[in-house]
Design a protein around this motif. Structure first.
Motif, PDB file in Angstrom:
ATOM      1  N   ALA A 102     -56.307  56.135 -14.861  1.00 52.96           N
ATOM      2  CA  ALA A 102     -55.005  56.745 -14.616  1.00 52.96           C
ATOM      3  C   ALA A 102     -54.706  56.656 -13.125  1.00 52.96           C
ATOM      4  CB  ALA A 102     -54.981  58.204 -15.075  1.00 52.96           C
ATOM      5  N   LEU A 103     -53.401  56.733 -12.790  1.00 50.37           N
ATOM      6  CA  LEU A 103     -52.941  56.661 -11.411  1.00 50.37           C
ATOM      7  C   LEU A 103     -51.972  57.808 -11.139  1.00 50.37           C
ATOM      8  CD1 LEU A 103     -51.966  52.877 -11.186  1.00 50.37           C
ATOM      9  CD2 LEU A 103     -53.688  53.960  -9.744  1.00 50.37           C
ATOM     10  N   ALA A 104     -52.222  58.557 -10.073  1.00 54.07           N
ATOM     11  CA  ALA A 104     -51.262  59.545  -9.588  1.00 54.07           C
ATOM     12  C   ALA A 104     -50.921  59.158  -8.153  1.00 54.07           C
ATOM     13  CB  ALA A 104     -51.830  60.948  -9.649  1.00 54.07           C
ATOM     14  N   LEU A 105     -49.679  58.798  -7.928  1.00 51.94           N
ATOM     15  CA  LEU A 105     -49.257  58.238  -6.649  1.00 51.94           C
ATOM     16  C   LEU A 105     -48.256  59.173  -5.984  1.00 51.94           C
ATOM     17  CD1 LEU A 105     -48.651  54.587  -7.912  1.00 51.94           C
ATOM     18  CD2 LEU A 105     -50.763  55.548  -6.964  1.00 51.94           C
ATOM     19  N   LEU A 106     -48.565  59.584  -4.764  1.00 49.74           N
ATOM     20  CA  LEU A 106     -47.712  60.497  -4.009  1.00 49.74           C
ATOM     21  C   LEU A 106     -47.036  59.732  -2.884  1.00 49.74           C
ATOM     22  CD1 LEU A 106     -50.195  63.517  -3.704  1.00 49.74           C
ATOM     23  CD2 LEU A 106     -48.455  63.137  -5.465  1.00 49.74           C
ATOM     24  N   CYS A 107     -45.736  59.481  -3.047  1.00 49.70           N
ATOM     25  CA  CYS A 107     -44.956  58.786  -2.010  1.00 49.70           C
ATOM     26  C   CYS A 107     -45.648  57.477  -1.618  1.00 49.70           C
ATOM     27  CB  CYS A 107     -44.749  59.681  -0.802  1.00 49.70           C
ATOM     28  SG  CYS A 107     -43.964  61.266  -1.215  1.00 49.70           S
ATOM     29  N   SER A 108     -45.954  56.694  -2.629  1.00 45.97           N
ATOM     30  CA  SER A 108     -46.810  55.530  -2.471  1.00 45.97           C
ATOM     31  C   SER A 108     -46.106  54.342  -1.828  1.00 45.97           C
ATOM     32  CB  SER A 108     -47.327  55.111  -3.857  1.00 45.97           C
ATOM     33  OG  SER A 108     -48.125  53.954  -3.778  1.00 45.97           O
ATOM     34  N   GLY A 109     -46.909  53.559  -1.108  1.00 46.49           N
ATOM     35  CA  GLY A 109     -46.505  52.214  -0.750  1.00 46.49           C
ATOM     36  C   GLY A 109     -46.760  51.289  -1.922  1.00 46.49           C
ATOM     37  N   SER A 110     -46.450  50.006  -1.736  1.00 45.01           N
ATOM     38  CA  SER A 110     -46.684  49.015  -2.779  1.00 45.01           C
ATOM     39  C   SER A 110     -47.072  47.693  -2.126  1.00 45.01           C
ATOM     40  CB  SER A 110     -45.430  48.824  -3.636  1.00 45.01           C
ATOM     41  OG  SER A 110     -45.621  47.807  -4.600  1.00 45.01           O
ATOM     42  N   PRO A 111     -48.010  46.948  -2.728  1.00 42.70           N
ATOM     43  CA  PRO A 111     -48.469  45.701  -2.101  1.00 42.70           C
ATOM     44  C   PRO A 111     -47.357  44.677  -1.879  1.00 42.70           C
ATOM     45  CG  PRO A 111     -49.946  46.356  -3.876  1.00 42.70           C
ATOM     46  CD  PRO A 111     -48.761  47.260  -3.962  1.00 42.70           C
ATOM     47  N   ASP A 112     -46.307  44.711  -2.690  1.00 46.47           N
ATOM     48  CA  ASP A 112     -45.261  43.700  -2.577  1.00 46.47           C
ATOM     49  C   ASP A 112     -43.950  44.242  -2.012  1.00 46.47           C
ATOM     50  OD1 ASP A 112     -44.526  45.250  -4.713  1.00 46.47           O
ATOM     51  OD2 ASP A 112     -44.412  43.628  -6.168  1.00 46.47           O
ATOM     52  N   HIS A 113     -43.989  45.444  -1.426  1.00 44.69           N
ATOM     53  CA  HIS A 113     -42.753  46.025  -0.900  1.00 44.69           C
ATOM     54  C   HIS A 113     -42.354  45.359   0.412  1.00 44.69           C
ATOM     55  CE1 HIS A 113     -39.622  48.898  -0.104  1.00 44.69           C
ATOM     56  NE2 HIS A 113     -40.135  49.147   1.089  1.00 44.69           N
ATOM     57  N   ALA A 118     -35.080  51.589   7.441  1.00 44.58           N
ATOM     58  CA  ALA A 118     -35.665  52.827   7.965  1.00 44.58           C
ATOM     59  C   ALA A 118     -37.127  52.624   8.345  1.00 44.58           C
ATOM     60  CB  ALA A 118     -35.534  53.946   6.940  1.00 44.58           C
ATOM     61  N   LEU A 119     -37.875  51.945   7.490  1.00 46.08           N
ATOM     62  CA  LEU A 119     -39.297  51.734   7.776  1.00 46.08           C
ATOM     63  C   LEU A 119     -39.487  50.753   8.921  1.00 46.08           C
ATOM     64  CD1 LEU A 119     -42.005  52.744   6.810  1.00 46.08           C
ATOM     65  CD2 LEU A 119     -42.088  50.866   5.159  1.00 46.08           C
ATOM     66  N   VAL A 196     -44.802  59.946  -7.846  1.00 45.49           N
ATOM     67  CA  VAL A 196     -44.105  61.084  -7.244  1.00 45.49           C
ATOM     68  C   VAL A 196     -43.418  60.634  -5.965  1.00 45.49           C
ATOM     69  CG1 VAL A 196     -44.392  63.382  -6.242  1.00 45.49           C
ATOM     70  CG2 VAL A 196     -45.788  62.692  -8.211  1.00 45.49           C
ATOM     71  N   SER A 197     -42.171  61.054  -5.797  1.00 43.04           N
ATOM     72  CA  SER A 197     -41.457  60.776  -4.555  1.00 43.04           C
ATOM     73  C   SER A 197     -40.973  62.082  -3.946  1.00 43.04           C
ATOM     74  CB  SER A 197     -40.267  59.839  -4.797  1.00 43.04           C
ATOM     75  OG  SER A 197     -39.350  60.422  -5.707  1.00 43.04           O
ATOM     76  N   GLY A 198     -40.659  62.019  -2.646  1.00 44.34           N
ATOM     77  CA  GLY A 198     -40.124  63.178  -1.941  1.00 44.34           C
ATOM     78  C   GLY A 198     -38.649  62.981  -1.652  1.00 44.34           C
ATOM     79  N   GLY A 199     -37.841  63.957  -1.987  1.00 47.71           N
ATOM     80  CA  GLY A 199     -36.408  63.844  -1.792  1.00 47.71           C
ATOM     81  C   GLY A 199     -35.995  63.689  -0.342  1.00 47.71           C
ATOM     82  N   LEU A 200     -36.861  64.071   0.606  1.00 50.63           N
ATOM     83  CA  LEU A 200     -36.560  63.979   2.033  1.00 50.63           C
ATOM     84  C   LEU A 200     -37.370  62.875   2.713  1.00 50.63           C
ATOM     85  CD1 LEU A 200     -36.496  67.809   2.831  1.00 50.63           C
ATOM     86  CD2 LEU A 200     -34.610  66.336   2.136  1.00 50.63           C
ATOM     87  N   ASP A 201     -38.001  62.033   1.934  1.00 55.31           N
ATOM     88  CA  ASP A 201     -38.826  60.940   2.456  1.00 55.31           C
ATOM     89  C   ASP A 201     -37.942  59.760   2.860  1.00 55.31           C
ATOM     90  OD1 ASP A 201     -41.078  59.518   3.180  1.00 55.31           O
ATOM     91  OD2 ASP A 201     -41.846  59.272   1.142  1.00 55.31           O
ATOM     92  N   LEU A 202     -38.543  58.770   3.524  1.00 60.41           N
ATOM     93  CA  LEU A 202     -37.832  57.543   3.845  1.00 60.41           C
ATOM     94  C   LEU A 202     -37.406  56.839   2.553  1.00 60.41           C
ATOM     95  CD1 LEU A 202     -40.005  56.010   6.729  1.00 60.41           C
ATOM     96  CD2 LEU A 202     -38.000  57.498   6.915  1.00 60.41           C
ATOM     97  N   PRO A 203     -36.255  56.159   2.566  1.00 61.63           N
ATOM     98  CA  PRO A 203     -35.766  55.498   1.345  1.00 61.63           C
ATOM     99  C   PRO A 203     -36.758  54.508   0.748  1.00 61.63           C
ATOM    100  CG  PRO A 203     -34.035  55.569   3.012  1.00 61.63           C
ATOM    101  CD  PRO A 203     -35.290  56.053   3.681  1.00 61.63           C
ATOM    102  N   ASP A 204     -37.564  53.844   1.587  1.00 61.03           N
ATOM    103  CA  ASP A 204     -38.525  52.860   1.088  1.00 61.03           C
ATOM    104  C   ASP A 204     -39.422  53.460   0.010  1.00 61.03           C
ATOM    105  OD1 ASP A 204     -38.790  50.272   3.196  1.00 61.03           O
ATOM    106  OD2 ASP A 204     -37.868  52.076   4.006  1.00 61.03           O
ATOM    107  N   PHE A 205     -39.993  54.612   0.309  1.00 62.46           N
ATOM    108  CA  PHE A 205     -40.975  55.198  -0.595  1.00 62.46           C
ATOM    109  C   PHE A 205     -40.314  55.808  -1.831  1.00 62.46           C
ATOM    110  CE2 PHE A 205     -42.705  55.308   3.728  1.00 62.46           C
ATOM    111  CZ  PHE A 205     -43.809  54.486   3.539  1.00 62.46           C
ATOM    112  N   ARG A 206     -39.103  56.305  -1.679  1.00 61.25           N
ATOM    113  CA  ARG A 206     -38.370  56.807  -2.841  1.00 61.25           C
ATOM    114  C   ARG A 206     -38.039  55.653  -3.791  1.00 61.25           C
ATOM    115  NH1 ARG A 206     -33.390  60.293  -1.200  1.00 61.25           N
ATOM    116  NH2 ARG A 206     -33.633  61.009  -3.362  1.00 61.25           N
TER     117      ARG A 206
END
Length: 254
Positions: A102-113, A118-119, A196-206
Motif C-alpha cells: 500500500a502507498l500513503a502519499l502526503l503532498c508527494s512529488g512524482s518521478p515524471d513531474h 511556482a516550483l 493526500v494534498s494540501g489546499g495551501l500547497d504549491l500547485p505542482d503537488f496539488r
C-alpha cells in the motif's frame, strides 16, 4: 551503503520516507501511534539527510530503500512518503510492485513531474541564495514555502534545524554524484494508494495528487484544505488518524 535507519515493533512492515525539507525525525509525531497500531516501523534518512552521508558514487534513492528492506529481511511493506519521499515511494512501487502492499502519499512529488512556474520560481530563489552564501536565507525560504499556517513556532524551528543540517551535509562535499535515473512507469503500480494534498500547497503537488487516481489502478485523492506542504507536522494528530484509517482498510483487504 546502508542508509541510517531505525526499526521497531512487530507486525506488517511500514516504511516512512521523509521530505527533502526534513529527515527521518519528521515522523516523530507518528512514530509511537504507528507502533501501537501493530506495525514493524522503519524510518530512514536518504543520502545527504539526517545521519546518512552524501554518496561517494552514482546512486538511486529508490534502489537504496529497496536494498535496505532486503537487508532487513522485509519482502513486503506499506510505504508512507512525504513530498520527495513520496516520489521515491512511487518509483519503488513501480519498479518492484510485488514489494509494496500500500502507498500513503502526503503532498508527494512524482518521478515524471515537470516542474511548473511556482516550483521553478522557488528553486531559482533557493539556488540564488545558496550561490550567494546565504544559507540561513535558503533555510528560511524553505520554512516559509513549505509550512502552512497551522505549523506552530516549535514545528518551524524543528524544520529549520533539519533543513539547515541537510544543507550543511550536502554543501560540504567536494565532489557531487548524480542520482541514476531509471525508467518509471506508474501504471505498473498495483498497490492501493491514498494521495493526500494540501489546499495551501504549491500547485505542482496539488496537481500530482489530483492526477494519481487516473494514473494508478487503485488510488484515491484526499485534499486537506488547511494544509501546506507538510501536513503531518502541521496537524500531526489529524494526519495520524487519517493514515491509521487508511492502514486499517488496506490491512483488512489484504
Amino acid at each position: 551503503m546502508t542508509l541510517s535507519h531505525e526499526v521497531a515493533g512487530d507486525g506488517p512492515a511500514l516504511v516512512l520516507l521523509h521530505s527533502a525539507v526534513c529527515d527521518r525525525r519528521m515522523w516523530d509525531p507518528q512514530w509511537t501511534a504507528l507502533l501501537d497500531a501493530g506495525y514493524r516501523v522503519v524510518r530512514c534518512d536518504l543520502r545527504g539527510f539526517g545521519e546518512s552521508p552524501m554518496p561517494d558514487r552514482p546512486y538511486n534513492n529508490a534502489e537504496d530503500v529497496a536494498d535496505l528492506l532486503k537487508g532487513l529481511g522485509i519482502e513486503h511493506a506499506t510505504l508512507i512518503g512525504s513530498s520527495y519521499g513520496g516520489r521515491v515511494a512511487l518509483e519503488l512501487a513501480a519498479r518492484w510492485p510485488d514489494m509494496v502492499t500500500a502507498l500513503a502519499l502526503l503532498c508527494s512529488g512524482s518521478p515524471d513531474h515537470v516542474p511548473g512556474e511556482a516550483l521553478r520560481s522557488f528553486a531559482g530563489r533557493e539556488d540564488a541564495l545558496i550561490a550567494a552564501g546565504d544559507i540561513d536565507g535558503a533555510v528560511d525560504l524553505n520554512v516559509e514555502t513549505f509550512l502552512g499556517p497551522e505549523a506552530d513556532d516549535a514545528v518551524r524551528e524543528r524544520v529549520r534545524q533539519m533543513q539547515r543540517h541537510a544543507f550543511d551535509v550536502q554543501l560540504a562535499v567536494t565532489e557531487e554524484f548524480a542520482q541514476v535515473k531509471a525508467e518509471v512507469d506508474l501504471s505498473l503500480i498495483t498497490a492501493p494508494c491514498l494521495a493526500v494534498s494540501g489546499g495551501l500547497d504549491l500547485p505542482d503537488f496539488r496537481e500530482i495528487a489530483a492526477r494519481l487516481p487516473d494514473r494508478l489502478a487503485d488510488a484515491r485523492h484526499h485534499e486537506l484544505p488547511w494544509a501546506g506542504h507538510l501536513p503531518s507536522l502541521e496537524r500531526p494528530a489529524e494526519v495520524t488518524d487519517l493514515l491509521l484509517r487508511f492502514l486499517r482498510e488496506t490491512r483488512g483487504s489484504s
